[in-house]
Scaffold this motif. Sequence first.
Motif, PDB file in Angstrom:
ATOM      1  N   CYS A 303      -5.391  -5.901  -6.162  1.00  0.00           N
ATOM      2  CA  CYS A 303      -4.187  -5.156  -5.808  1.00  0.00           C
ATOM      3  C   CYS A 303      -4.441  -3.740  -5.421  1.00  0.00           C
ATOM      4  O   CYS A 303      -3.601  -3.355  -4.461  1.00  0.00           O
ATOM      5  N   GLU A 306      -6.205  -3.804  -1.755  1.00  0.00           N
ATOM      6  CA  GLU A 306      -5.288  -4.080  -0.645  1.00  0.00           C
ATOM      7  C   GLU A 306      -4.048  -3.174  -0.538  1.00  0.00           C
ATOM      8  O   GLU A 306      -3.206  -3.321   0.568  1.00  0.00           O
ATOM      9  N   ASN A 307      -3.889  -1.932  -1.302  1.00  0.00           N
ATOM     10  CA  ASN A 307      -2.887  -1.137  -1.473  1.00  0.00           C
ATOM     11  C   ASN A 307      -3.211   0.240  -1.769  1.00  0.00           C
ATOM     12  O   ASN A 307      -3.329   0.821  -2.789  1.00  0.00           O
TER      13      ASN A 307
END
Length: 316
Positions: A303, A306-307
């Motif tokens: 997470c 990806e961010n």
Amino acid sequence: MQQCENADLGPFDWLDGRALGQGEQDWALHALALDHMLWRGHAANVLPRLHALLEQGPAIERAAAGWVLARWLNEEQEFVSAYRALMIYHRHPEGLVAVSHPGPFLLGISLCIACGDLDGARNLLEKGVERFGHSPDFTLARFQLARMRGEPLESLSVILSSLHAPTGLAPIALSGSGETLFDMLACEREPLPESSDLPLVSVIIPVFNSEGVLSTALRGLLSQTWSNLDIIVVDDGSQDQSSAIARKAATADRRIRVIQLDRNQGAYPARNEGFRQARGVFVTVHDADDWSHPQKIECQARCLLENPSAKASVSH
């Protein structure tokens, strides 16, 4: 845990709010306003007012006061009184207006189990699922009820296996010969391929007299699909075999290292010491009495990757 018999609550009269000089609409949030004060150090003044609402208020106030008092009494481990208060919430349909989330159903199931009212727990479970739909919390409540009914391990495993089905995560089961169900938690999942592209994740475990649970906590971490780990066990002055267990595990797996504090300082200072010595690109914490699903760290690390603008990730 305190044992208790099923409470006979008896009938309750519905009082018109005008008997106390106010309309029911004006009263609707009074118990919930007192709830905020109750948890902020004003219990001595607030509790008598909540009990007065529970006994003499209009229906919606009695229901709301039952929920507020049940939470407080449960925290105080006064399970019989908490059970009785929460059953007042469930007696009045106005309760769903005052408190519309699943909390009163989940707490009600727990209190019914504590007081030996397994039929009451089943009834609240069915009503809760009917109103709010299936959720992990209700699945765990169903597991607890099945456990108290003495259902076999195979049945308990079936319930657990459904817990993560909606998310596509690997199912949990009970297997092995552990002394407790906690020790028997198992989940088979292949680790990710070894790769230098996996950033190092530091996992800080504050430990104080945790010899009965630490091995299971470490087993859960060593089974993570995200294998590039820096597992930091901070022994906070334990007087049992916690340190020996941690050092033995560190000898068997180089990803574990042990920090020994000379005296007990508390979980937060222990975590801070672990943070000072962390080597990972990402850092997380893990209590000594926790068990983690093997994909937990993978999900949270991905997470963040990806961010890039995100500062943290949280899992439930």
